[in-house]
Write a protein that holds these residues in place. Sequence first.
Motif, mmCIF file in Angstrom:
data_model
loop_
_atom_site.group_PDB
_atom_site.id
_atom_site.type_symbol
_atom_site.label_atom_id
_atom_site.label_comp_id
_atom_site.label_asym_id
_atom_site.label_seq_id
_atom_site.Cartn_x
_atom_site.Cartn_y
_atom_site.Cartn_z
ATOM 1 N N CYS A 1 -21.908 -5.556 11.838
ATOM 2 C CA CYS A 1 -21.066 -4.644 12.573
ATOM 3 C C CYS A 1 -21.192 -2.958 12.302
ATOM 4 O O CYS A 1 -21.633 -2.813 12.227
ATOM 5 N N GLU B 1 -19.158 -0.987 13.896
ATOM 6 C CA GLU B 1 -17.690 0.220 13.555
ATOM 7 C C GLU B 1 -17.399 0.054 12.704
ATOM 8 O O GLU B 1 -17.486 -0.611 11.605
ATOM 9 N N TYR B 2 -17.283 1.566 11.982
ATOM 10 C CA TYR B 2 -16.816 1.393 10.069
ATOM 11 C C TYR B 2 -16.153 1.006 9.461
ATOM 12 O O TYR B 2 -14.884 1.163 10.412
ATOM 13 N N CYS B 3 -16.069 0.107 8.988
ATOM 14 C CA CYS B 3 -14.473 -0.538 8.460
ATOM 15 C C CYS B 3 -14.652 -0.048 7.334
ATOM 16 O O CYS B 3 -13.274 -0.958 6.782
ATOM 17 N N MET C 1 -21.774 -5.387 6.152
ATOM 18 C CA MET C 1 -20.797 -6.709 7.111
ATOM 19 C C MET C 1 -22.457 -7.167 8.013
ATOM 20 O O MET C 1 -21.871 -6.437 8.925
ATOM 21 N N HIS D 1 -13.267 -3.767 14.010
ATOM 22 C CA HIS D 1 -15.016 -3.798 13.113
ATOM 23 C C HIS D 1 -15.865 -3.884 14.924
ATOM 24 O O HIS D 1 -14.966 -3.664 16.356
ATOM 25 N N HIS E 1 -18.845 -1.383 4.569
ATOM 26 C CA HIS E 1 -19.385 -0.963 6.494
ATOM 27 C C HIS E 1 -21.042 -1.733 6.850
ATOM 28 O O HIS E 1 -21.364 -2.898 7.549
HETATM 29 CU CU1 CUA Z 1 -17.273 -4.234 9.490
HETATM 30 CU CU2 CUA Z 1 -18.210 -1.977 10.279
#
Ligand code: CUA
Length: 371
Positions: free
Chosen positions: A228, A230-232, A239, A193, A236
């Motif tokens: 967030c 960063e693609y998670c 988040m 993340h 995402h």
């Molecule tokens: Cu955690 Cu995007």
Amino acid sequence: MFFILSCKLTWKQSAQVALCVVTACVLLGCRGERIQSSLHAEGPAARSVAQLWWVLFSVLGIYTLAVFGLVAVGILFRDEMSSTSKATTPKQKSSPGWIDRSFLGSNFFGSTRLVVLGGIILPALILVPLLVYSSVATASLRMRDSGLVIQVIGHRWWWEVKYPEQQLESANQLVIPVGEPVRIELTSGDVIHSFWVPQLHGKSDMLPGRTTHSWLLAERPGVYRGQCAEYCGTQHALMAFEVIALPQEQFVDWVNAGGQPLERAEAPPTQRSAGEVAFFRHGCSACHAIAGTAAVGQVGPDLSDLADRRMLAAATLPNTRDNLLAWLRDPQAIKPGAKMPPTEATDEELESIVEFLESLSRKGASSESAQ
Ligand code: CUA
């Protein structure tokens, strides 16, 4: 631009199309809220990032316009610039009077001198100072000495928050004192993340099995949204979290309130509310922890101060009774893919659980004070 040139529009039509495109671009950036804008910095680190952005945007914007201008000249006056068709009368009429035809037809545009000037000397003159400036700006983001440490652990798709020295736990909301750098220790419980509070600092990756660091310093009391970066996975985009910056005295009150034993911890099981009983009966405690109770689950967010939070479900919904009820009834309808399953509790039980959750507040702690 190339669309305009290829459509063979008149100068007036081209100007109108260009004006529409530029206006649309500017309007797209218009939103009254500054809650998550890195260009409205409220701390020294974010200010360095914003200044760096403006410098890069200005210099490279001018450079890009110049390059596009030269490309346009090349397309529009290609015949004049070609020595073979230089004398063709009809094409000469297409170039306006302010263009020097003899210059367009000169050897300059095909010369090695132009390649050296435009391809080496000019970029070096622009990029080297920018490199130095960006190194200086990045250096100002280095960790500052701080007394307060907050640990943040990224999960799909929420944030676990711990104050190790103060022995406080929370989720999706960080409370910090104004005017003091706070050290943030970051890690992840699952995938990568990225911790980002645009108005306070740049992005910091959160890596499973490793601890990275950042710091936050808010110059003014307020609520700063984090996201967030960063693609998670599926959620995402949902988040998010909030940083609530309190004046020093209020922050001390907030910490002290969190250390007090909660009243219900002392209550014998027979005196528990219907909501608390339903909370345990439906297995909520298997995933969630509440300080001072037998609920010690680690899968989902800690609920010890749920009533003090402004938002629910990682800053997805405002923390209202109706939203809490809707979330408990069917989390998947609001955040598909979230680990929380739909409940089997009856409406009556849900109402009582909501009532119980709304009682989970640290005495004296109120995010309202940040407003
Ligand atoms: Cu955690 Cu995007």
